[in-house]
Design an enzyme around this catalytic site. Structure first.
Site, PDB file in Angstrom:
ATOM      1  N   ASP A  64       0.847  -1.188   0.000  1.00  0.00           N
ATOM      2  CA  ASP A  64       0.000   0.000   0.000  1.00  0.00           C
ATOM      3  C   ASP A  64       0.888   1.246   0.000  1.00  0.00           C
ATOM      4  O   ASP A  64       1.684   1.458   0.928  1.00  0.00           O
ATOM      5  CB  ASP A  64      -0.899  -0.011   1.246  1.00  0.00           C
ATOM      6  CG  ASP A  64      -1.831   1.181   1.294  1.00  0.00           C
ATOM      7  OD1 ASP A  64      -2.734   1.260   0.451  1.00  0.00           O
ATOM      8  OD2 ASP A  64      -1.635   2.046   2.158  1.00  0.00           O
ATOM      9  N   THR A  97      -2.856   5.963  -4.234  1.00  0.00           N
ATOM     10  CA  THR A  97      -1.671   6.709  -3.770  1.00  0.00           C
ATOM     11  C   THR A  97      -0.431   6.383  -4.599  1.00  0.00           C
ATOM     12  O   THR A  97       0.339   7.281  -4.942  1.00  0.00           O
ATOM     13  CB  THR A  97      -1.384   6.384  -2.290  1.00  0.00           C
ATOM     14  OG1 THR A  97      -1.379   4.971  -2.118  1.00  0.00           O
ATOM     15  CG2 THR A  97      -2.446   6.973  -1.393  1.00  0.00           C
ATOM     16  N   THR A  98      -0.243   5.110  -4.926  1.00  0.00           N
ATOM     17  CA  THR A  98       0.932   4.716  -5.722  1.00  0.00           C
ATOM     18  C   THR A  98       0.867   5.354  -7.101  1.00  0.00           C
ATOM     19  O   THR A  98       1.878   5.862  -7.612  1.00  0.00           O
ATOM     20  CB  THR A  98       1.004   3.180  -5.841  1.00  0.00           C
ATOM     21  OG1 THR A  98       0.945   2.609  -4.537  1.00  0.00           O
ATOM     22  CG2 THR A  98       2.291   2.754  -6.528  1.00  0.00           C
ATOM     23  N   ASP A 393      -8.790   0.592   1.246  1.00  0.00           N
ATOM     24  CA  ASP A 393      -8.763   1.004  -0.159  1.00  0.00           C
ATOM     25  C   ASP A 393     -10.106   0.740  -0.831  1.00  0.00           C
ATOM     26  O   ASP A 393     -10.608   1.566  -1.593  1.00  0.00           O
ATOM     27  CB  ASP A 393      -7.656   0.254  -0.914  1.00  0.00           C
ATOM     28  CG  ASP A 393      -6.262   0.773  -0.581  1.00  0.00           C
ATOM     29  OD1 ASP A 393      -6.178   1.815   0.104  1.00  0.00           O
ATOM     30  OD2 ASP A 393      -5.277   0.148  -0.990  1.00  0.00           O
TER      31      ASP A 393
END
Length: 547
Positions: A64, A97-98, A393
């Site tokens: 994550d 986010t990545t 998520d």
């Protein structure tokens, strides 16, 4: 220090560090790229995990992006700006986010190529801003409409968010739990739905398997009843919520009571007992069978409540009290005199159960609860932690979908389409800005390229196939299926993501990259806003030390 008429003029202290011009730009860009590279291999269904180890030997295993960047010991100031990108993405959407970080890293990489061609940073920033505006304009009209009742699509959104994580094998069951939880707590505000994720409480308990995770139609409180003589289960429970202590109050000022006779002592104790009995009688008179108290409950009061068959829990957190109020419909009472039948809430059952050796209170079978709990199970603590992150998520993705009502195809499909639109718009722009706009378009392709690399596919071949597919009519939703290694229609495959993930990721990545590109001088300063010692890390003098 500088020289004027042979006399040195000292401006900064001798311990200060300063990096300026191209050195400062290269250093900041390098720092940002290192952060992006650190999380890049975690992207997609075939992304790898990272193990973080702290000074005490505690470990976190996850892929994550927000967790990784939040836990990493990052010192470089420019690198911290990319951590802020991931934090903003996590706070705003809860997923993606990545994606946001690797787009920011690629924008910096492309900017460095332009700087090497002697293109001024201001021109690059202007080009990036125009490209971002074009991308946001396209995204505003893109996507497929979704209603909150379309459970099938919402479950696909949740499953897409969990694919590639440790919880993937149980993703169908977890997706159902996530969708049901979000739809239950959604509130209508000014004609549109809003989801406060604080109303979904996730409790972790190791033991069992991931499939044992369940949705509680009510709330789960990590407490136990205060007296063993109280009933363990209460059906058709009338619930009272009080935030006042059921104890004899102490005087607010120092006081001394002089007792000279044993009868006086007995009278004093009887008076205390009478006060506590009076409090418990008020709880009983209201008709409450279950009492949740935010503060303490005296031992004597516990005995009286147990005799009346009232199930009581003390020192419940304020946040849990508020959730209980939303779940059961009870009002939180600050004065026992105000406790009556109308202020009570209802639940089908209140029960104390043992989970993995710990007693917990289950408030279940609430009618239309506006706050719910998810009990997450797994073989070990590390598994449970990662399942919780996957659920976070999924819940974030589903709530973003409900709030915006739009979804787009995953698998890099939307990034390729935006890249095509931006590149086409660049043809109408003259001068060096056109190069910056094209660089922005190229940077967006980092998402499908990374998906291909992480799956062990040839990125050049797959990027060529993707571009060719998107040049055809009605192929906007074609993306990369990393399991089959083919370019197919992601919409039909059920690989879909909330539109909000993409708008926020591209916007925050672009803004962070623009800010870093504009920096041409890095000067060590006192503790900003407070005065004191220099706050700049020593690594600023050379290559960006970070982790």
């Amino acid at each position: 220090m500088t020289q004027m008429t042979g006399q040195p003029v000292i401006v900064l202290s001798e311990n200060s560090r300063r990096t300026l011009g191209r050195d400062a730009q290269r250093m900041n860009i390098m720092a940002g790229r290192i952060v992006a590279e650190a999380v890049r291999t975690t992207l997609g269904p075939k992304g790898m995990d990272k193990m973080l180890v702290d000074s005490l030997g505690d470990i976190v295993i996850t892929n994550d992006g927000a967790t990784l960047l939040g836990e990493m010991d990052i010192q470089h100031p420019a690198a911290k700006m990319l951590v802020e990108v991931s934090k903003a993405q996590e706070d705003e959407v809860g997923d993606g986010t990545t994606t946001a970080v690797i787009i920011a890293g690629e924008l910096l990489k492309k900017a460095e190529d332009l700087l090497d061609q002697n293109i001024h940073p201001t021109v690059i920033v202007q080009g990036y801003r125009k490209a971002n505006d074009i991308a946001q304009e396209f995204l505003a009209s893109a996507g497929e409409d979704v209603s909150p009742d379309d459970t099938e699509i919402l479950e696909k959104v949740a499953m897409t968010a969990m694919t590639g994580k440790s919880a993937e094998r149980a993703r169908e069951n977890l997706a159902k739990l996530a969708v049901k939880a979000v739809t239950l707590v959604a509130d209508e505000v000014n004609g549109s739905l809003s989801v406060d994720l604080d109303n979904i409480k996730i409790e972790k308990k190791s033991g069992g398997s991931i499939d044992d995770s369940e949705l509680i139609m009510g709330l789960l409180i990590d407490k136990e009843r205060v007296h063993p003589g109280m009933p363990q289960t209460v059906s058709d429970a009338k619930i009272a919520l009080v935030d006042v202590a059921i104890e004899v109050k102490e005087t607010e000022t120092d006081a001394e009571i002089r007792i000279t006779d044993p009868n006086q002592l007995q009278a004093f104790l009887s008076q205390e007992e009478g006060m506590l009995r009076d409090m418990t009688d008020k709880v009983k008179a209201s008709g409450a069978k279950v009492l949740f108290c935010q503060k303490g409950i005296d031992d004597m009061a516990q005995h009286f409540l147990a005799k009346e068959g009232i199930f009581a829990v003390r020192r419940v957190k304020k946040s849990d009290m508020e959730k209980l109020s939303r779940a059961t419909g009870a009002s939180i009472i600050s004065n026992l005199d105000d406790l009556d039948m109308e202020s009570l809430g209802n639940a089908g059952s209140v029960e104390e159960r043992k989970i993995s050796g710990d007693s917990m209170v289950f408030v279940t079978d609430c009618k239309s609860p506006k706050a719910v709990s998810l009990l997450v199970r797994g073989g070990t603590d590390h598994v449970v932690d990662e399942v919780k992150r996957a659920l976070d998520d999924a819940i974030g993705g589903v709530s973003a979908t409900i709030e915006t009502g739009k979804v787009v195809a995953g698998g890099g499909a939307i990034e390729i389409e935006i890249s095509k639109i931006v590149r086409k718009a660049a043809e109408k722009v003259s001068g060096r800005e056109q190069l910056a706009i094209n660089a922005f378009a190229d940077a967006l392709e980092i998402v499908p390229r990374t998906l291909a690399e992480n799956a062990g596919l040839d990125p050049i071949d797959k990027m060529t196939e993707l571009r060719a597919a998107h040049d055809k009519k009605d192929h906007e939703s074609y993306g990369l299926d990393v399991f089959l290694g083919k370019v197919i229609d992601m919409q039909k495959e059920g690989v879909i993501e909330p539109l909000k993930i993409k708008t926020q990721a591209i916007k925050s990545a672009s803004e962070a990259a623009e800010m870093i590109i504009r920096i041409d001088d890095v000067i060590s300063a006192k503790e900003l806003g407070k005065g004191g010692a220099p706050a700049m890390p020593p690594e600023m003098g050379g290559m960006p030390g970070m982790m």
